[in-house]
Design an enzyme around this catalytic site. Structure first.
Site, mmCIF file in Angstrom:
data_model
loop_
_atom_site.group_PDB
_atom_site.id
_atom_site.type_symbol
_atom_site.label_atom_id
_atom_site.label_comp_id
_atom_site.label_asym_id
_atom_site.label_seq_id
_atom_site.Cartn_x
_atom_site.Cartn_y
_atom_site.Cartn_z
ATOM 1 N N ARG A 195 -15.734 -3.193 -18.884
ATOM 2 C CA ARG A 195 -16.533 -2.469 -17.902
ATOM 3 C C ARG A 195 -16.312 -0.971 -18.091
ATOM 4 N NH1 ARG A 195 -13.828 -6.672 -15.106
ATOM 5 N NH2 ARG A 195 -15.231 -8.265 -14.242
ATOM 6 N N HIS A 210 -23.160 -1.405 -18.881
ATOM 7 C CA HIS A 210 -23.105 -2.808 -18.511
ATOM 8 C C HIS A 210 -24.035 -3.632 -19.397
ATOM 9 C CE1 HIS A 210 -20.874 -4.981 -15.467
ATOM 10 N NE2 HIS A 210 -21.862 -5.850 -15.379
ATOM 11 N N TYR A 233 -24.677 -15.996 -19.071
ATOM 12 C CA TYR A 233 -25.023 -15.620 -20.433
ATOM 13 C C TYR A 233 -25.559 -16.796 -21.236
ATOM 14 C CZ TYR A 233 -22.537 -11.422 -19.146
ATOM 15 O OH TYR A 233 -22.142 -10.290 -18.499
ATOM 16 N N LYS A 245 -10.592 -5.798 -12.331
ATOM 17 C CA LYS A 245 -10.750 -5.869 -10.880
ATOM 18 C C LYS A 245 -9.522 -6.503 -10.242
ATOM 19 C CE LYS A 245 -15.795 -6.246 -10.615
ATOM 20 N NZ LYS A 245 -16.908 -7.103 -10.141
ATOM 21 N N ARG A 276 -22.127 -4.531 -22.358
ATOM 22 C CA ARG A 276 -21.240 -5.647 -22.005
ATOM 23 C C ARG A 276 -22.007 -6.971 -22.067
ATOM 24 N NH1 ARG A 276 -16.642 -7.015 -18.768
ATOM 25 N NH2 ARG A 276 -17.083 -8.419 -17.036
ATOM 26 N N HIS A 309 -13.886 -12.327 -16.144
ATOM 27 C CA HIS A 309 -14.548 -12.948 -15.007
ATOM 28 C C HIS A 309 -13.567 -13.850 -14.269
ATOM 29 C CE1 HIS A 309 -18.781 -12.486 -16.973
ATOM 30 N NE2 HIS A 309 -18.436 -11.426 -16.283
#
Length: 353
Positions: free
Chosen positions: A204, A299, A334, A228, A302, A325
């Protein structure tokens, strides 16, 4: 609200974007609870969450005032509450409903008001999540006798397929970036290292800007990124990215480094840690030089990295680890991208399509 903010940042350890969005949502909820429906004139100034963030439409840090200072709040359309007496800190609370009266009907009324104001399904889903988080905390903190949040249903957000580059378009973009770096300009060297690392690792933009020089393991071609929720992960990258990073560190970074640089891997033109807005501009300009390429940002790179990995035979679990994730369901988006692309190729090429 100060207590709830501390709960989000210290106990739940959410990202600054998520904290700002949730706080703004709860301010809107409490304004509705206190003064009734606010109408479509209320402007939502909160940011969207990262999963959603496939569109890349996330406000940058610093654009909005931090909560607790001059936070934007909803302006009620009804009569204003009585002014607080000069000798009392919270004299207006007597005219406001007690927080303990916040129930499921109030939550539903607030969401209905938001929907009438034109809020999208994605925004409504996030606001419902913010409300559930708030009521759950409020019940534990003793402000609510019962938590109505678990009974609050919300529409699922639409999952839009992200725009991605074709493999040949990504290669053309990297070549265009490399040609600019060949001149030896420090900013061009930095920009080339940025786009190579973004595409090679799928990190990211905030993770990229947070990298320090010591986070790069050149011998193993691995970067240690902070994702995150303060979760660290190691992401591999390829030989072209390694060459670009080394060129930046050896010939570009020394020309921009200053006392404010500290250990930051990527620097701005004045020597400080690179801002995500600069990265977005760099990527947009680079992709804009490729004929026919979709107008994507960091993004989008990504998304492209994940799609090309799956098309090349990578398994879903490995791509999940690479992207950081929390759940496999996010990564499965995806697979839909690759299937849609296969269908498009089939329609164009198969004689019986």
């Amino acid at each position: 609200m100060d207590e709830f903010e501390r709960h989000l940042t210290l106990e739940r350890d959410v990202s600054p974007h998520t904290a700002r969005a949730y706080l703004s949502d709860v301010v809107s909820l409490l304004a509705h609870f206190t003064h009734g429906p606010q109408g479509p004139g209320v402007t939502d100034r909160s940011s969207e969450p990262e999963a959603e963030r496939a569109s890349g439409a996330v406000p940058e840090p610093g654009v909005e005032p931090a909560f607790g200072g001059s936070t934007p709040t909803a302006t009620p359309t009804g009569p204003p509450p009585p002014a607080a007496p000069a000798d009392e800190d919270h004299g207006d609370l007597a005219a406001s409903p007690n927080l303990g009266a916040l129930d499921l009907s109030e939550l539903r009324s607030w969401l209905a008001d938001q929907r009438a104001g034109g809020a999208s399904r994605t925004t409504l889903a996030r606001r419902a999540a913010a409300a559930r988080t708030f009521t759950g905390w409020a019940a534990k903190a003793g402000y609510l006798d019962n938590d109505p949040g678990p009974r609050l249903a919300s529409a699922r957000p639409h999952r839009h397929l992200p725009s991605v580059l074709r493999a040949d378009q990504a290669a053309a973009a990297m070549e265009a970036s490399a040609s600019g770096a060949a001149e030896g300009d420090p900013v061009a060297l930095r920009d080339h290292a940025i786009v190579e690392l973004l595409y090679a690792s799928g990190v990211r933009v905030a993770e990229l800007c947070g990298l320090d020089v010591g986070d790069i393991d050149h011998s193993r071609r691995v970067a240690l990124v902070m994702g995150k929720g303060g979760k660290q992960r190691s992401v591999p990258y390829g030989v072209p990215a390694e060459r670009a990073i080394r060129a930046w560190l050896e010939r570009g970074r020394p020309q921009l480094v200053c006392a404010a640089s500290h250990a930051a891997l990527f620097l701005g033109a004045r020597g400080g840690r690179l801002d995500p807005r600069v990265v977005r501009r760099v990527v947009h300009d680079m992709i804009g030089s490729v004929p026919g390429a979709a107008p994507i940002g960091p993004h989008g790179l990504r998304h492209s990295a994940a799609t090309h990995l799956l098309e090349g035979g990578a398994d879903l679990r490995s791509v999940q680890e690479l992207l950081g994730h929390a759940t496999l369901a996010t990564t499965q988006l995806y697979t839909h991208v690759t299937v849609e692309r296969l269908k498009a190729i089939h329609d164009r090429t198969h004689p019986r399509s």
